[in-house]
Design an enzyme around this catalytic site. Structure first.
Site, PDB file in Angstrom:
ATOM      1  NE  ARG A 231      -3.046  -0.232   3.328  1.00 12.77           N
ATOM      2  CZ  ARG A 231      -4.076   0.868   2.730  1.00 12.77           C
ATOM      3  NH1 ARG A 231      -4.714   0.464   1.840  1.00 12.77           N
ATOM      4  NH2 ARG A 231      -4.578   2.237   3.526  1.00 12.77           N
TER       5      ARG A 231
ATOM      6  NE  ARG B 139      -8.827  -0.192  -5.383  1.00 10.84           N
ATOM      7  CZ  ARG B 139      -8.634  -1.771  -4.852  1.00 10.84           C
ATOM      8  NH1 ARG B 139      -7.958  -2.469  -4.122  1.00 10.84           N
ATOM      9  NH2 ARG B 139      -8.781  -2.674  -6.543  1.00 10.84           N
ATOM     10  CB  ILE B 140      -8.676   2.586   3.349  1.00 10.02           C
ATOM     11  CG1 ILE B 140     -10.087   2.139   3.265  1.00 10.02           C
ATOM     12  CG2 ILE B 140      -8.162   3.704   4.254  1.00 10.02           C
ATOM     13  CD1 ILE B 140     -10.118   1.134   4.352  1.00 10.02           C
ATOM     14  CG  LEU B 141      -7.384   7.479  -0.590  1.00 14.59           C
ATOM     15  CD1 LEU B 141      -7.589   9.370   0.055  1.00 14.59           C
ATOM     16  CD2 LEU B 141      -6.805   7.235  -1.774  1.00 14.59           C
TER      17      LEU B 141
ATOM     18  CG  ASN C 248     -14.847   9.711   0.390  1.00 13.01           C
ATOM     19  OD1 ASN C 248     -14.963   9.225  -0.245  1.00 13.01           O
ATOM     20  ND2 ASN C 248     -15.685   9.227   1.571  1.00 13.01           N
TER      21      ASN C 248
ATOM     22  CG  HIS D  73     -19.560   7.796   3.357  1.00 15.17           C
ATOM     23  ND1 HIS D  73     -19.432   6.287   3.032  1.00 15.17           N
ATOM     24  CD2 HIS D  73     -21.087   6.764   4.418  1.00 15.17           C
ATOM     25  CE1 HIS D  73     -19.727   4.762   3.494  1.00 15.17           C
ATOM     26  NE2 HIS D  73     -20.798   5.664   4.700  1.00 15.17           N
TER      27      HIS D  73
ATOM     28  CG  ASP E  67      -9.926  10.847   9.901  1.00 14.84           C
ATOM     29  OD1 ASP E  67     -10.147  10.255   9.264  1.00 14.84           O
ATOM     30  OD2 ASP E  67     -10.108  11.301  10.321  1.00 14.84           O
TER      31      ASP E  67
ATOM     32  N   GLY F 184      -8.588   7.404   9.199  1.00 15.54           N
ATOM     33  CA  GLY F 184      -9.446   6.330   9.484  1.00 15.54           C
ATOM     34  C   GLY F 184     -11.031   6.045   8.425  1.00 15.54           C
TER      35      GLY F 184
ATOM     36  CG  ASP G 294     -16.180   6.471   4.534  1.00 13.98           C
ATOM     37  OD1 ASP G 294     -15.465   6.897   4.784  1.00 13.98           O
ATOM     38  OD2 ASP G 294     -17.096   4.799   4.431  1.00 13.98           O
TER      39      ASP G 294
HETATM   40  C1  GAR Z   1     -21.732   7.325  -4.810  1.00 13.08           C
HETATM   41  O1  GAR Z   1     -22.592   6.516  -3.950  1.00 13.08           O
HETATM   42  C2  GAR Z   1     -20.514   7.389  -2.808  1.00 13.08           C
HETATM   43  O2  GAR Z   1     -21.351   8.066  -1.990  1.00 13.08           O
HETATM   44  C3  GAR Z   1     -19.843   5.633  -3.420  1.00 13.08           C
HETATM   45  O3  GAR Z   1     -19.622   5.497  -4.243  1.00 13.08           O
HETATM   46  C4  GAR Z   1     -20.831   6.119  -5.072  1.00 13.08           C
HETATM   47  C5  GAR Z   1     -20.131   6.033  -6.497  1.00 13.08           C
HETATM   48  O4  GAR Z   1     -20.970   6.434  -7.899  1.00 13.08           O
HETATM   49  N1  GAR Z   1     -18.596   6.023  -2.165  1.00 13.08           N
HETATM   50  C6  GAR Z   1     -18.807   5.601  -1.194  1.00 13.08           C
HETATM   51  O5  GAR Z   1     -19.562   4.380  -0.643  1.00 13.08           O
HETATM   52  C7  GAR Z   1     -17.341   5.680  -0.695  1.00 13.08           C
HETATM   53  N2  GAR Z   1     -17.243   4.991   0.388  1.00 13.08           N
HETATM   54  P1  GAR Z   1     -20.926   6.952  -8.898  1.00 13.08           P
HETATM   55  O6  GAR Z   1     -19.485   6.234  -9.792  1.00 13.08           O
HETATM   56  O7  GAR Z   1     -21.787   6.414  -9.641  1.00 13.08           O
HETATM   57  O8  GAR Z   1     -20.430   8.296  -8.678  1.00 13.08           O
END
Ligand code: GAR
Length: 197
Positions: free
Chosen positions: A64, A90-92, A106, A108, A140, A142, A144
């Site tokens: 990583r 991916r978790i950065l 990010n 979420h 950060d 963690g 999310d």
């Molecule tokens: C979005 O709903 C975003 O919030 C989620 O992936 C989807 C991507 O949609 N992200 C996560 O779950 C991160 N933990 P998209 O490719 O159509 O923008």
């Protein structure tokens, strides 16, 4: 003009919303590159708008840390003011967070701190929640856990499936990510201050 690098893993509907918003000359940000961790279908949106793309896949690196170094080098070559994870699954690694945070945000699909992780929509349904939503937060180290910048609620219907609920959340997310980037560009949101609070 705020320069953005957007990172994606999938279909890129949030990326597309940002591409459409930033193609208006009066919008205070521009996307200088779009990166992915795989040959994501959403990269096609960037190509359509003439925005450079890159792929840095963890599979090509021993660990990583070295994947993170490659990602830092690629992102940094575009000298962005802000890195936006828009469906980057991916978790950065800590070196990437250290290189860009708090100018690293990010999207979420839940009202953090509720339902962190990769299955936020499924987890909200399994929990019997009646409301969920979308959050933009500073990344950060963690999962999310970074400071929340903006959130919007989405009601959960009794007959929702993971797919129907996620589609409604994504509609809200597109509005939220554009609004948040605009607020950061106009300095209505100060990421340095928010990260310290
Ligand atoms: C979005 O709903 C975003 O919030 C989620 O992936 C989807 C991507 O949609 N992200 C996560 O779950 C991160 N933990 P998209 O490719 O159509 O923008």
């Amino acid at each position: 003009m705020l320069k953005l690098v957007v990172l994606i893993s999938g279909s890129g509907s949030n990326l597309r919303a940002l591409l459409e918003a930033t193609s208006d000359e009066s919008f205070p940000a521009q996307i200088v590159a779009v990166g992915a961790d795989n040959e994501a279908s959403g990269l096609a949106h960037a190509r359509e708008f003439g925005v450079p793309t890159f792929v840095v896949s963890p599979a090509d690196y021993a660990n990583r840390v070295s994947w993170g170094e490659a990602l830092i080098a690629e992102v940094s070559s575009y000298a962005p003011d802000l890195v936006v994870c828009a469906g980057f699954m991916r978790i950065l690694p800590a070196n990437v967070v250290g290189a860009f945070s708090p100018n690293l945000i990010n999207m979420h699909p839940a009202l953090l701190p509720l339902y962190p992780g990769a299955h936020a929509v499924r987890d909200a349904l399994a929990d019997g929640a009646t409301v969920t939503g979308a959050t933009v937060h500073i990344v950060d180290e963690g999962v999310d856990t970074g400071p929340v910048i903006e959130q919007l609620e989405v009601a959960i219907n009794a007959d929702d499936t993971e797919e129907t609920l996620h589609e409604r959340i994504k509609i809200v997310e597109r509005e939220l990510i554009v609004h948040t980037v605009r607020n950061i560009a106009h300095a209505h949101v100060n990421l340095q201050e928010l990260a310290r609070s």
